[in-house]
Design a protein around this motif. Sequence first.
Motif, PDB file in Angstrom:
ATOM      1  N   ALA A 113       0.841  -1.184   0.000  1.00 50.45           N
ATOM      2  CA  ALA A 113       0.000   0.000   0.000  1.00 50.45           C
ATOM      3  C   ALA A 113       0.879   1.237   0.000  1.00 50.45           C
ATOM      4  CB  ALA A 113      -0.921  -0.020   1.200  1.00 50.45           C
ATOM      5  N   ALA A 114       0.532   2.192  -0.812  1.00 44.84           N
ATOM      6  CA  ALA A 114       1.321   3.412  -0.933  1.00 44.84           C
ATOM      7  C   ALA A 114       1.388   4.142   0.394  1.00 44.84           C
ATOM      8  CB  ALA A 114       0.728   4.307  -2.009  1.00 44.84           C
ATOM      9  N   GLY A 115       2.573   4.619   0.724  1.00 49.98           N
ATOM     10  CA  GLY A 115       2.749   5.412   1.920  1.00 49.98           C
ATOM     11  C   GLY A 115       2.900   4.620   3.209  1.00 49.98           C
ATOM     12  N   ARG A 116       2.788   3.282   3.149  1.00 49.77           N
ATOM     13  CA  ARG A 116       2.934   2.484   4.366  1.00 49.77           C
ATOM     14  C   ARG A 116       4.392   2.155   4.604  1.00 49.77           C
ATOM     15  NH1 ARG A 116      -1.511  -2.165   4.858  1.00 49.77           N
ATOM     16  NH2 ARG A 116      -0.812  -2.192   7.004  1.00 49.77           N
ATOM     17  N   ASN A 117       4.786   2.145   5.868  1.00 49.71           N
ATOM     18  CA  ASN A 117       6.133   1.739   6.243  1.00 49.71           C
ATOM     19  C   ASN A 117       6.069   0.389   6.926  1.00 49.71           C
ATOM     20  OD1 ASN A 117       7.582   4.092   5.422  1.00 49.71           O
ATOM     21  ND2 ASN A 117       6.680   5.159   7.148  1.00 49.71           N
ATOM     22  N   TRP A 118       6.957  -0.509   6.547  1.00 50.16           N
ATOM     23  CA  TRP A 118       7.041  -1.829   7.144  1.00 50.16           C
ATOM     24  C   TRP A 118       8.437  -1.994   7.732  1.00 50.16           C
ATOM     25  CZ3 TRP A 118       2.855  -5.163   6.982  1.00 50.16           C
ATOM     26  CH2 TRP A 118       1.817  -4.790   6.142  1.00 50.16           C
ATOM     27  N   LYS A 119       8.504  -2.556   8.898  1.00 50.16           N
ATOM     28  CA  LYS A 119       9.790  -2.873   9.510  1.00 50.16           C
ATOM     29  C   LYS A 119       9.881  -4.389   9.588  1.00 50.16           C
ATOM     30  CE  LYS A 119      11.745  -0.269  12.583  1.00 50.16           C
ATOM     31  NZ  LYS A 119      12.119   0.432  13.814  1.00 50.16           N
ATOM     32  N   LEU A 120      10.892  -4.961   8.937  1.00 55.87           N
ATOM     33  CA  LEU A 120      11.052  -6.405   8.884  1.00 55.87           C
ATOM     34  C   LEU A 120      12.177  -6.863   9.801  1.00 55.87           C
ATOM     35  CD1 LEU A 120      10.845  -6.873   5.007  1.00 55.87           C
ATOM     36  CD2 LEU A 120       8.989  -7.041   6.678  1.00 55.87           C
ATOM     37  N   ARG A 121      11.967  -8.001  10.452  1.00 58.11           N
ATOM     38  CA  ARG A 121      13.019  -8.616  11.263  1.00 58.11           C
ATOM     39  C   ARG A 121      13.789  -9.561  10.345  1.00 58.11           C
ATOM     40  NH1 ARG A 121      10.764 -11.008  16.604  1.00 58.11           N
ATOM     41  NH2 ARG A 121      12.982 -11.340  16.806  1.00 58.11           N
ATOM     42  N   VAL A 122      15.107  -9.448  10.367  1.00 58.18           N
ATOM     43  CA  VAL A 122      15.941 -10.205   9.444  1.00 58.18           C
ATOM     44  C   VAL A 122      17.043 -10.938  10.201  1.00 58.18           C
ATOM     45  CG1 VAL A 122      17.514  -9.987   7.471  1.00 58.18           C
ATOM     46  CG2 VAL A 122      15.497  -8.524   7.616  1.00 58.18           C
ATOM     47  N   ALA A 123      17.243 -12.217   9.849  1.00 59.45           N
ATOM     48  CA  ALA A 123      18.365 -13.001  10.357  1.00 59.45           C
ATOM     49  C   ALA A 123      19.428 -13.040   9.267  1.00 59.45           C
ATOM     50  CB  ALA A 123      17.903 -14.414  10.696  1.00 59.45           C
ATOM     51  N   LYS A 125      16.281   2.302   3.557  1.00 58.63           N
ATOM     52  CA  LYS A 125      14.842   2.285   3.295  1.00 58.63           C
ATOM     53  C   LYS A 125      14.655   1.925   1.832  1.00 58.63           C
ATOM     54  CE  LYS A 125      13.344   5.408   6.849  1.00 58.63           C
ATOM     55  NZ  LYS A 125      12.403   6.435   7.224  1.00 58.63           N
ATOM     56  N   PHE A 126      13.575   1.166   1.561  1.00 62.81           N
ATOM     57  CA  PHE A 126      13.322   0.671   0.213  1.00 62.81           C
ATOM     58  C   PHE A 126      11.899   0.954  -0.208  1.00 62.81           C
ATOM     59  CE2 PHE A 126      16.624  -1.936   2.063  1.00 62.81           C
ATOM     60  CZ  PHE A 126      17.549  -2.031   1.041  1.00 62.81           C
ATOM     61  N   ASN A 127      11.677   0.965  -1.512  1.00 60.23           N
ATOM     62  CA  ASN A 127      10.345   1.024  -2.102  1.00 60.23           C
ATOM     63  C   ASN A 127      10.088  -0.309  -2.794  1.00 60.23           C
ATOM     64  OD1 ASN A 127       9.831   3.768  -1.442  1.00 60.23           O
ATOM     65  ND2 ASN A 127      11.109   4.395  -3.160  1.00 60.23           N
TER      66      ASN A 127
END
Length: 106
Positions: free
Chosen positions: A1-11, A38-40
Amino acid sequence: AAGRNWKLRVASGPGDPKSLPQDGDLAAKPIQSLLQRKFNVLPRSDRMAVILTLADCGEKLVGGQQMSEACVSGTIQLPPDGNPVIMLAEHQTTGGYKVAGVVIRA
């Protein structure tokens, strides 16, 4: 969705520097670069994978090819163009790009 920010947990991926010989910190740079950016999401993303591009004009990520190895959902591959690819539910079973990390469930 446009304008949403997601924070992902990464190993760390299979190239985690802790599992490599002392002179091999080749994988440390991609995972750190990935975590600090930050990515799109690119429109060509689908049920197989989410394809990202850098949101800023900073230094591109360095990707590349390697021997094929098994992929799991959440695998983050770095192809030669440097745009991270996160494998989703319908991903392929093997991949031949560098693996920077794996998205984990929170």
